[in-house]
Design a protein around this motif. Structure first.
Motif, PDB file in Angstrom:
ATOM      1  N   LEU A   1       0.879  -1.089   0.088  1.00  0.00           N
ATOM      2  CA  LEU A   1      -0.083  -0.175   0.046  1.00  0.00           C
ATOM      3  C   LEU A   1       0.721   1.231   0.001  1.00  0.00           C
ATOM      4  O   LEU A   1       1.755   1.357   0.936  1.00  0.00           O
ATOM      5  CB  LEU A   1      -1.061  -0.098   1.254  1.00  0.00           C
ATOM      6  N   THR A   2       0.472   2.199  -0.834  1.00  0.00           N
ATOM      7  CA  THR A   2       1.517   3.523  -1.012  1.00  0.00           C
ATOM      8  C   THR A   2       0.189   4.319  -1.049  1.00  0.00           C
ATOM      9  O   THR A   2      -0.955   4.199  -1.354  1.00  0.00           O
ATOM     10  CB  THR A   2       2.160   3.559  -2.349  1.00  0.00           C
ATOM     11  N   LYS A   3       0.735   5.740  -1.096  1.00  0.00           N
ATOM     12  CA  LYS A   3      -0.202   6.893  -1.093  1.00  0.00           C
ATOM     13  C   LYS A   3      -0.661   6.995  -2.543  1.00  0.00           C
ATOM     14  O   LYS A   3      -2.033   7.184  -2.536  1.00  0.00           O
ATOM     15  CB  LYS A   3       0.605   8.113  -0.988  1.00  0.00           C
ATOM     16  N   ASN A   4      -0.306   6.438  -3.425  1.00  0.00           N
ATOM     17  CA  ASN A   4      -1.117   6.445  -4.773  1.00  0.00           C
ATOM     18  C   ASN A   4      -1.888   5.298  -4.962  1.00  0.00           C
ATOM     19  O   ASN A   4      -2.928   5.639  -5.503  1.00  0.00           O
ATOM     20  CB  ASN A   4       0.269   6.340  -5.770  1.00  0.00           C
TER      21      ASN A   4
END
Length: 77
Positions: free
Chosen positions: A4-7
């Motif tokens: 999981l990333t911000k994008n």
């Protein structure tokens, strides 16, 4: 499982296109803001000119004339 990333965690929503009413509102607010700035600049310029003029003139003492009194009217019965 993907990392999981911000994008990829938050969905990106495209903003709605500007409606004609939104465009009109934006333009009118811009015009009103410009007029307000011009009015405030004019008021401050005139205020400064008035204060400068009052500072340069000598204080004048004005004598108000005494008020004349009217004769009282007699009430007839």
């Amino acid at each position: 499982m993907t990392k999981l990333t911000k994008n990829n965690l938050f969905k990106v929503y495209d903003s709605k296109p500007e409606t004609p009413m939104d465009k009109t509102t934006r333009v009118v607010r811009q015009m009103v803001d410009e007029e307000t700035e011009q009015r405030q600049a004019k008021n401050s310029r005139l205020r400064n000119a008035r204060l400068e003029r009052e500072a340069n003139t000598s204080p004048e003492t004005t004598v108000t004339p005494a008020r004349k009194t009217r004769p009282s009217r007699a009430v007839s019965k």
